[in-house]
Scaffold this motif. Structure first.
Motif, short mmCIF file in Angstrom:
data_model
loop_
_atom_site.label_atom_id
_atom_site.label_comp_id
_atom_site.label_asym_id
_atom_site.label_seq_id
_atom_site.Cartn_x
_atom_site.Cartn_y
_atom_site.Cartn_z
N UNK A 208 12.39 14.57 -12.28
CA UNK A 208 12.45 15.38 -13.50
C UNK A 208 12.06 16.83 -13.21
N UNK A 209 11.09 17.01 -12.31
CA UNK A 209 10.68 18.37 -11.95
C UNK A 209 11.82 19.13 -11.29
N UNK A 210 12.52 18.46 -10.35
CA UNK A 210 13.64 19.11 -9.68
C UNK A 210 14.74 19.47 -10.67
N UNK A 211 15.00 18.56 -11.61
CA UNK A 211 16.03 18.83 -12.61
C UNK A 211 15.65 20.03 -13.48
N UNK A 212 14.37 20.11 -13.86
CA UNK A 212 13.91 21.23 -14.68
C UNK A 212 14.00 22.55 -13.91
N UNK A 213 13.57 22.54 -12.64
CA UNK A 213 13.63 23.76 -11.83
C UNK A 213 15.08 24.22 -11.66
N UNK A 214 15.97 23.29 -11.38
CA UNK A 214 17.39 23.66 -11.22
C UNK A 214 17.95 24.24 -12.51
N UNK B 231 21.78 32.03 -10.55
CA UNK B 231 22.13 31.57 -9.22
C UNK B 231 23.16 30.45 -9.32
N UNK B 232 24.13 30.48 -8.44
CA UNK B 232 25.08 29.38 -8.35
C UNK B 232 24.44 28.25 -7.57
N UNK B 233 24.25 27.10 -8.20
CA UNK B 233 23.58 25.98 -7.56
C UNK B 233 24.57 24.92 -7.08
N UNK B 234 25.85 25.23 -7.15
CA UNK B 234 26.86 24.29 -6.68
C UNK B 234 26.74 24.13 -5.17
N UNK B 235 26.55 22.90 -4.71
CA UNK B 235 26.42 22.63 -3.29
C UNK B 235 25.13 23.13 -2.70
N UNK B 236 24.10 23.32 -3.52
CA UNK B 236 22.83 23.87 -3.04
C UNK B 236 21.72 22.85 -3.14
N UNK B 237 20.76 22.95 -2.21
CA UNK B 237 19.53 22.19 -2.29
C UNK B 237 18.44 23.09 -2.83
N UNK B 238 17.58 22.54 -3.66
CA UNK B 238 16.48 23.30 -4.25
C UNK B 238 15.16 22.64 -3.85
N UNK B 239 14.30 23.43 -3.23
CA UNK B 239 12.97 22.97 -2.86
C UNK B 239 11.96 23.76 -3.69
N UNK B 240 10.97 23.08 -4.24
CA UNK B 240 10.01 23.78 -5.09
C UNK B 240 8.59 23.42 -4.69
N UNK B 241 7.69 24.36 -4.96
CA UNK B 241 6.27 24.16 -4.65
C UNK B 241 5.45 24.74 -5.79
N UNK B 242 4.54 23.95 -6.31
CA UNK B 242 3.69 24.40 -7.41
C UNK B 242 2.59 25.30 -6.84
N UNK B 243 2.53 26.55 -7.32
CA UNK B 243 1.56 27.52 -6.83
C UNK B 243 0.28 27.52 -7.66
N UNK B 244 0.41 27.30 -8.96
CA UNK B 244 -0.77 27.26 -9.84
C UNK B 244 -0.58 26.17 -10.87
N UNK B 245 -1.62 25.38 -11.05
CA UNK B 245 -1.57 24.27 -12.00
C UNK B 245 -2.06 24.71 -13.37
#
Length: 335
Positions: free
Chosen positions: A115-121, A130-144
């Motif tokens: 769900x987090x990846x879907x929200x970020x995308x 950003x065009x996300x077609x054919x793209x990988x998305x990596x995310x990192x939480x910096x502040x909680x």
């Protein structure tokens, strides 16, 4: 000679627009590290950086250079054995211009990674255009969020086209490397700098962090210890070989300073109480002193660099090899 033999050395390859850097670290039986780095120039036309299109124009040429630089480092270390032909797991550092970076403020952060990846995308598509077609998305939480679990949090997102990433991985594997981790130059460099800065409390202030290497300029802006803005662009006046076009040096420096000033202004529209107190600069040697002076004059704040003596202190061991901006990301991959 047995003092430096270890069972699991660490390796890092940084692939740039116009050079390669290879670093490795070995520890003796006491745990003390020794770092070694080699830098090699790439012929013009091997690489063409882009976040959207394949980057490696001549894969076989790049594979040959990767084999040579990795073998060069191994052959120089005569005090330890090597296993020629055995694939080696390595961290691979990509240039900033091969990916797209974004910082997001999310009011609600799902616990589920899917769900987090879907929200970020979704947010990237809505806000960053950003065009996300054919793209990988990596995310990192910096502040909680706060203790209640509610409230906004900051997320750093890295967007890389699958075709671009697959091309880098394929050429590394063909050269005898197993990419166990793939990172981005500015992110690795910032983490290296931050190792010492946390101890001094400098990360609680408002500051600008700039990486002006590899033909690009990446700016991170921190407010009260939190990343609130970032921008990564191609440097003006840089040729395909990574050098300034004749007569364009001053104009190129001016554009970088203006880009930093514009980034601060854009950030202040979102964060009105932002007050930059210092700038941290990493730049190619050809422009470093001039760019530092121009930034101090244009932004009106002190500008400091990443000192190699500090890097040795962070790593706790000796560093053998060139102490240049080209070597920094690779060393950051093993420190």
């Amino acid at each position: 000679m047995w003092d430096w033999i270890t069972s699991r050395p660490q390796y890092c390859l940084k692939i740039g627009a116009h050079d390669l850097a290879w670093a490795e670290v070995h520890r003796n039986w006491r745990g003390r590290p020794r770092y070694q780095c080699v830098v090699s120039a790439l012929p013009e036309g091997v690489m063409r950086l882009s976040p959207l299109e394949p980057n490696i124009v001549l894969p076989h040429e790049l594979e040959s250079h990767i084999r040579a630089i990795a073998g060069s480092a191994t052959s120089q270390a005569a005090d330890r054995p090597s296993a020629a032909g055995v694939p080696r797991a390595a961290t691979v550092i990509l240039p900033d211009l091969a990916v797209r970076l974004a910082v997001l403020r999310l009011q609600d952060l799902p616990w589920s990674s899917e769900e987090r990846e879907a929200l970020v995308r979704w947010r990237l598509g809505q806000e960053q255009l950003l065009s996300l077609s054919g793209a990988k998305v990596f995310s990192h939480v910096l502040s909680d969020p706060g203790g209640s679990g509610d409230g906004p949090c900051t997320v750093l997102a890295v967007v890389v086209q699958e075709a671009v990433l697959a091309q880098y991985e394929a050429v590394c594997e063909a050269a005898g490397l197993i990419p166990q981790e793939v990172d981005v130059s500015s992110l690795r460099l910032f983490n290296l700098w931050a190792q010492g800065s946390w101890r001094t409390g400098r990360l609680t202030a408002d500051f600008l962090w700039v990486n002006a290497t590899d033909g690009g300029v990446t700016a991170f802006i921190f407010h009260q210890g939190t990343l609130v803005f970032l921008r990564s662009k191609l440097q003006g006046g840089i040729g395909s070989g990574g050098s300034w076009a004749p007569g364009s040096e001053q104009a190129g420096l001016d554009r970088i300073v203006q880009e930093c000033a514009d980034s601060i202004y854009a950030c202040q529209q979102q964060t009105p109480d932002l007050a930059i107190s210092q700038t941290v600069l990493i730049a190619d040697e050809a422009m470093g002193p001039g760019l530092q002076q121009q930034l101090e004059k244009g932004l009106g704040v002190p500008v400091k660099g990443l000192d190699w003596e500090c890097i040795r202190q962070y790593g706790g061991g000796t560093i053998v090899g060139p102490q240049t901006s080209a070597a920094l990301p690779a060393i950051a991959g093993v420190v």
